[in-house]
Write a protein that holds these residues in place. Structure first.
Motif, PDB file in Angstrom:
ATOM      1  N   TYR A 108      -7.336  17.150 -14.501  1.00 18.24           N
ATOM      2  CA  TYR A 108      -8.380  18.334 -14.101  1.00 18.24           C
ATOM      3  C   TYR A 108      -7.598  19.312 -13.310  1.00 18.24           C
ATOM      4  CZ  TYR A 108     -11.866  15.499 -16.501  1.00 18.24           C
ATOM      5  OH  TYR A 108     -12.659  15.126 -17.270  1.00 18.24           O
ATOM      6  N   SER A 109      -6.493  19.230 -12.512  1.00 17.69           N
ATOM      7  CA  SER A 109      -5.824  20.271 -11.785  1.00 17.69           C
ATOM      8  C   SER A 109      -5.236  21.088 -12.774  1.00 17.69           C
ATOM      9  CB  SER A 109      -4.947  19.844 -10.929  1.00 17.69           C
ATOM     10  OG  SER A 109      -4.249  20.532 -10.179  1.00 17.69           O
ATOM     11  N   GLU A 110      -4.505  20.438 -13.934  1.00 17.86           N
ATOM     12  CA  GLU A 110      -3.925  21.344 -14.822  1.00 17.86           C
ATOM     13  C   GLU A 110      -4.583  22.096 -15.603  1.00 17.86           C
ATOM     14  OE1 GLU A 110      -0.394  21.209 -15.793  1.00 17.86           O
ATOM     15  OE2 GLU A 110      -0.110  20.351 -13.822  1.00 17.86           O
ATOM     16  N   ILE A 111      -5.808  21.659 -15.884  1.00 17.10           N
ATOM     17  CA  ILE A 111      -6.745  22.627 -16.717  1.00 17.10           C
ATOM     18  C   ILE A 111      -7.771  23.517 -15.677  1.00 17.10           C
ATOM     19  CG2 ILE A 111      -6.728  21.024 -18.811  1.00 17.10           C
ATOM     20  CD1 ILE A 111      -9.754  20.211 -17.741  1.00 17.10           C
ATOM     21  N   ASP A 112      -7.397  23.568 -14.475  1.00 19.86           N
ATOM     22  CA  ASP A 112      -8.097  24.397 -13.494  1.00 19.86           C
ATOM     23  C   ASP A 112      -9.346  24.064 -13.171  1.00 19.86           C
ATOM     24  OD1 ASP A 112      -5.669  26.004 -12.864  1.00 19.86           O
ATOM     25  OD2 ASP A 112      -6.187  27.235 -14.781  1.00 19.86           O
ATOM     26  N   GLU A 113      -9.633  22.675 -13.396  1.00 21.27           N
ATOM     27  CA  GLU A 113     -11.084  21.912 -12.940  1.00 21.27           C
ATOM     28  C   GLU A 113     -10.726  21.423 -11.480  1.00 21.27           C
ATOM     29  OE1 GLU A 113     -13.902  22.363 -14.045  1.00 21.27           O
ATOM     30  OE2 GLU A 113     -13.495  22.997 -16.022  1.00 21.27           O
ATOM     31  N   ILE A 114     -10.394  22.484 -10.482  1.00 24.51           N
ATOM     32  CA  ILE A 114      -9.842  22.004  -9.080  1.00 24.51           C
ATOM     33  C   ILE A 114     -10.838  21.021  -8.365  1.00 24.51           C
ATOM     34  CG2 ILE A 114      -8.743  22.687  -6.984  1.00 24.51           C
ATOM     35  CD1 ILE A 114      -7.249  23.240  -9.391  1.00 24.51           C
ATOM     36  N   GLU A 115     -12.231  21.554  -8.450  1.00 26.27           N
ATOM     37  CA  GLU A 115     -13.230  20.881  -7.988  1.00 26.27           C
ATOM     38  C   GLU A 115     -13.062  19.356  -8.338  1.00 26.27           C
ATOM     39  OE1 GLU A 115     -18.043  20.784  -6.599  1.00 26.27           O
ATOM     40  OE2 GLU A 115     -17.065  22.391  -8.035  1.00 26.27           O
ATOM     41  N   ALA A 116     -13.266  19.131  -9.597  1.00 26.24           N
ATOM     42  CA  ALA A 116     -13.013  17.553 -10.150  1.00 26.24           C
ATOM     43  C   ALA A 116     -12.005  16.782  -9.680  1.00 26.24           C
ATOM     44  CB  ALA A 116     -13.035  17.786 -11.800  1.00 26.24           C
ATOM     45  N   SER A 117     -10.737  17.709  -9.731  1.00 20.62           N
ATOM     46  CA  SER A 117      -9.611  16.908  -9.356  1.00 20.62           C
ATOM     47  C   SER A 117      -9.568  16.597  -7.731  1.00 20.62           C
ATOM     48  CB  SER A 117      -8.445  18.002  -9.430  1.00 20.62           C
ATOM     49  OG  SER A 117      -7.028  17.362  -9.009  1.00 20.62           O
TER      50      SER A 117
ATOM     51  N   ASP B 245      -2.682  19.699 -26.002  1.00 14.58           N
ATOM     52  CA  ASP B 245      -3.867  19.605 -26.642  1.00 14.58           C
ATOM     53  C   ASP B 245      -4.941  19.161 -25.638  1.00 14.58           C
ATOM     54  OD1 ASP B 245      -6.034  18.949 -28.330  1.00 14.58           O
ATOM     55  OD2 ASP B 245      -4.403  18.117 -29.852  1.00 14.58           O
ATOM     56  N   GLN B 246      -5.423  20.171 -25.124  1.00 14.09           N
ATOM     57  CA  GLN B 246      -6.518  19.845 -23.776  1.00 14.09           C
ATOM     58  C   GLN B 246      -7.590  19.184 -24.448  1.00 14.09           C
ATOM     59  OE1 GLN B 246      -7.440  23.104 -21.475  1.00 14.09           O
ATOM     60  NE2 GLN B 246      -9.507  22.519 -21.220  1.00 14.09           N
ATOM     61  N   ASP B 247      -8.292  19.394 -25.580  1.00 13.27           N
ATOM     62  CA  ASP B 247      -9.364  18.596 -25.879  1.00 13.27           C
ATOM     63  C   ASP B 247      -9.234  17.141 -26.386  1.00 13.27           C
ATOM     64  OD1 ASP B 247     -10.615  21.215 -25.909  1.00 13.27           O
ATOM     65  OD2 ASP B 247     -10.370  21.603 -28.107  1.00 13.27           O
ATOM     66  N   LYS B 248      -7.793  16.906 -26.767  1.00 11.43           N
ATOM     67  CA  LYS B 248      -7.584  15.395 -27.231  1.00 11.43           C
ATOM     68  C   LYS B 248      -7.256  14.810 -25.868  1.00 11.43           C
ATOM     69  CE  LYS B 248      -6.037  15.443 -31.934  1.00 11.43           C
ATOM     70  NZ  LYS B 248      -6.192  16.683 -32.417  1.00 11.43           N
ATOM     71  N   ALA B 249      -6.960  15.286 -24.844  1.00  9.72           N
ATOM     72  CA  ALA B 249      -6.556  14.666 -23.525  1.00  9.72           C
ATOM     73  C   ALA B 249      -7.946  14.523 -22.945  1.00  9.72           C
ATOM     74  CB  ALA B 249      -5.723  15.665 -22.712  1.00  9.72           C
ATOM     75  N   GLU B 250      -8.656  15.430 -22.941  1.00 11.06           N
ATOM     76  CA  GLU B 250     -10.041  15.413 -22.095  1.00 11.06           C
ATOM     77  C   GLU B 250     -10.901  14.461 -22.773  1.00 11.06           C
ATOM     78  OE1 GLU B 250     -13.233  18.205 -19.851  1.00 11.06           O
ATOM     79  OE2 GLU B 250     -12.073  18.881 -21.518  1.00 11.06           O
ATOM     80  N   PHE B 251     -10.605  14.102 -23.988  1.00 11.77           N
ATOM     81  CA  PHE B 251     -11.544  12.775 -24.837  1.00 11.77           C
ATOM     82  C   PHE B 251     -11.196  11.657 -24.236  1.00 11.77           C
ATOM     83  CE2 PHE B 251     -11.706   9.580 -28.066  1.00 11.77           C
ATOM     84  CZ  PHE B 251     -12.851   9.625 -28.338  1.00 11.77           C
ATOM     85  N   TYR B 252      -9.870  11.472 -23.862  1.00 18.77           N
ATOM     86  CA  TYR B 252      -9.583  10.098 -23.560  1.00 18.77           C
ATOM     87  C   TYR B 252      -9.727   9.966 -21.776  1.00 18.77           C
ATOM     88  CZ  TYR B 252      -7.762   8.836 -27.909  1.00 18.77           C
ATOM     89  OH  TYR B 252      -7.391   8.413 -29.137  1.00 18.77           O
ATOM     90  N   PHE B 253      -9.391  11.012 -20.982  1.00 16.89           N
ATOM     91  CA  PHE B 253      -9.835  10.946 -19.611  1.00 16.89           C
ATOM     92  C   PHE B 253     -11.358  10.817 -19.754  1.00 16.89           C
ATOM     93  CE2 PHE B 253      -5.644  13.020 -19.263  1.00 16.89           C
ATOM     94  CZ  PHE B 253      -5.096  12.146 -18.189  1.00 16.89           C
ATOM     95  N   GLN B 254     -12.096  11.377 -20.356  1.00 14.85           N
ATOM     96  CA  GLN B 254     -13.389  11.347 -20.140  1.00 14.85           C
ATOM     97  C   GLN B 254     -14.043   9.832 -20.489  1.00 14.85           C
ATOM     98  OE1 GLN B 254     -15.564  13.568 -18.895  1.00 14.85           O
ATOM     99  NE2 GLN B 254     -16.926  11.935 -18.789  1.00 14.85           N
ATOM    100  N   LYS B 255     -13.195   9.020 -21.514  1.00 15.17           N
ATOM    101  CA  LYS B 255     -13.497   7.704 -21.915  1.00 15.17           C
ATOM    102  C   LYS B 255     -13.170   6.877 -20.529  1.00 15.17           C
ATOM    103  CE  LYS B 255     -12.321   5.914 -25.563  1.00 15.17           C
ATOM    104  NZ  LYS B 255     -13.697   5.533 -26.449  1.00 15.17           N
ATOM    105  N   VAL B 256     -12.276   7.345 -19.795  1.00 15.94           N
ATOM    106  CA  VAL B 256     -12.024   6.582 -18.655  1.00 15.94           C
ATOM    107  C   VAL B 256     -13.000   6.582 -17.798  1.00 15.94           C
ATOM    108  CG1 VAL B 256     -10.469   6.382 -16.777  1.00 15.94           C
ATOM    109  CG2 VAL B 256      -9.410   6.537 -19.068  1.00 15.94           C
ATOM    110  N   LEU B 257     -13.227   7.944 -17.326  1.00 11.50           N
ATOM    111  CA  LEU B 257     -14.199   8.296 -16.304  1.00 11.50           C
ATOM    112  C   LEU B 257     -15.593   7.479 -16.395  1.00 11.50           C
ATOM    113  CD1 LEU B 257     -13.456  11.711 -15.237  1.00 11.50           C
ATOM    114  CD2 LEU B 257     -12.934   9.947 -14.093  1.00 11.50           C
ATOM    115  N   GLU B 258     -15.929   7.470 -17.655  1.00  6.08           N
ATOM    116  CA  GLU B 258     -17.232   6.712 -18.025  1.00  6.08           C
ATOM    117  C   GLU B 258     -17.527   5.214 -17.559  1.00  6.08           C
ATOM    118  OE1 GLU B 258     -17.407   7.137 -22.375  1.00  6.08           O
ATOM    119  OE2 GLU B 258     -18.156   9.218 -22.170  1.00  6.08           O
TER     120      GLU B 258
END
Length: 290
Positions: free
Chosen positions: A205-214, A165-178
């Motif tokens: 972020y690597s898993e979702i192919d956002e390599i630059e962010a990773s 569930d990429q959307d839910k995962a990103e929601f929580y990782f984004q809370k951390v990055l803030e």
């Protein structure tokens, strides 16, 4: 200070306040100590304790003694978490009585944080893991508990990533990055935990192919290691950079350089798990080169 122990000893010996303080201090001084917690000067307190045959040291709180064994175990568990010795860490965690930690809110949060991540690596059921992290999130939030809330968000993000569930995962990782970039590292354990968060977020972020962010997160983790003279996450960050390079089909010599850097860091930390992973990676890269 354990004033109750002092009063109990006086009463057990059958001494009135006036008798105990005779020749030492005024009764008012003793009364203010027993009833209001106003501690007299050390010389008077020593004389009063001597008259009661009560060692002064027994009045002072036993700071850290109660849970010192649990703290030592959790220090070892957290180190094994860093070095990927998950099964050893999990076995040691089972020897800690979590109920005995409930009076110390920070130790209790630390226990749940360690337990939650180890259950992730053990591939335990999703709901069980979420329940563990929920005990952190629903706990009283203050400055001392902030890092554990961020770790709980990270763990929940990892669980949803595992479930696809990429959307839910990103929601929580984004809370951390803030919040993680402004988190003040006050202790070496804080630094370890921030690095753990950065590494797991980089993996996501690597898993979702956002390599630059990773890559950015990995380099940030490496800078923290360098600035704080911490080596334990250098290897894991470097390994992730190598994996990212492989995903982007970078030149072989660049990938091998990253692998060699990661191997050097792993040797420093005697991280056998990382060294075994790097050996397989290097063999795979070299085979693909042929």
């Amino acid at each position: 200070m354990d004033i109750e122990r002092f009063v109990e000893t006086r009463k057990r010996l059958g001494l009135a306040q006036s008798e105990l303080c005779d020749g030492i201090c005024t009764q008012a001084t003793l009364s203010r100590f027993e009833n209001n917690g106003q501690v007299p000067n050390l010389k008077i307190l020593i004389q009063l304790c001597n008259r009661l045959n009560l060692p002064l040291g027994e009045l002072f709180p036993k700071v850290g003694v109660k849970n010192s064994e649990a703290v030592e175990k959790m220090n070892q568990i957290e180190f094994w978490l860093i070095t990927s010795e998950f099964e050893l860490a999990r076995q040691l965690l089972t020897t800690i009585d979590q109920k005995a930690l409930e009076e110390d809110s920070i130790l209790d949060l630390r226990y749940h944080y360690l337990n939650g991540f180890l259950e992730i690596y053990a591939e335990s059921p999703t709901m069980d893991i979420l329940f563990i992290f929920d005990q952190i999130i629903t706990a009283k939030h203050n400055e001392d508990s902030e890092i554990f809330h961020l770790l709980a968000y990270t763990g929940i993000g990892m669980v949803y990533m595992r479930e696809g569930d990429q959307d839910k995962a990103e929601f929580y990782f984004q809370k951390v990055l803030e919040r993680i970039y402004e988190y003040p590292n006050r202790t070496i354990e804080d630094t370890w935990r921030v690095l753990h968060i950065l590494f797991q977020t980089a993996v996501f972020y690597s898993e979702i192919d956002e390599i630059e962010a990773s890559d950015v997160l990995c380099h940030y983790a490496i800078n923290i290691c360098s600035d704080n003279h911490v080596t334990y996450y250098l290897a894991r960050a470097a390994i992730q950079l190598a994996k990212n390079a492989i995903k982007q089909a970078a030149p072989v010599h660049e990938i091998l350089e990253l692998i060699h850097d990661a191997r050097a860091y792993s040797k420093i930390n005697r991280n056998k798990v990382a060294l075994a992973e790097l050996k397989k990676m290097e063999e795979s890269v070299k085979q693909g080169e042929k």
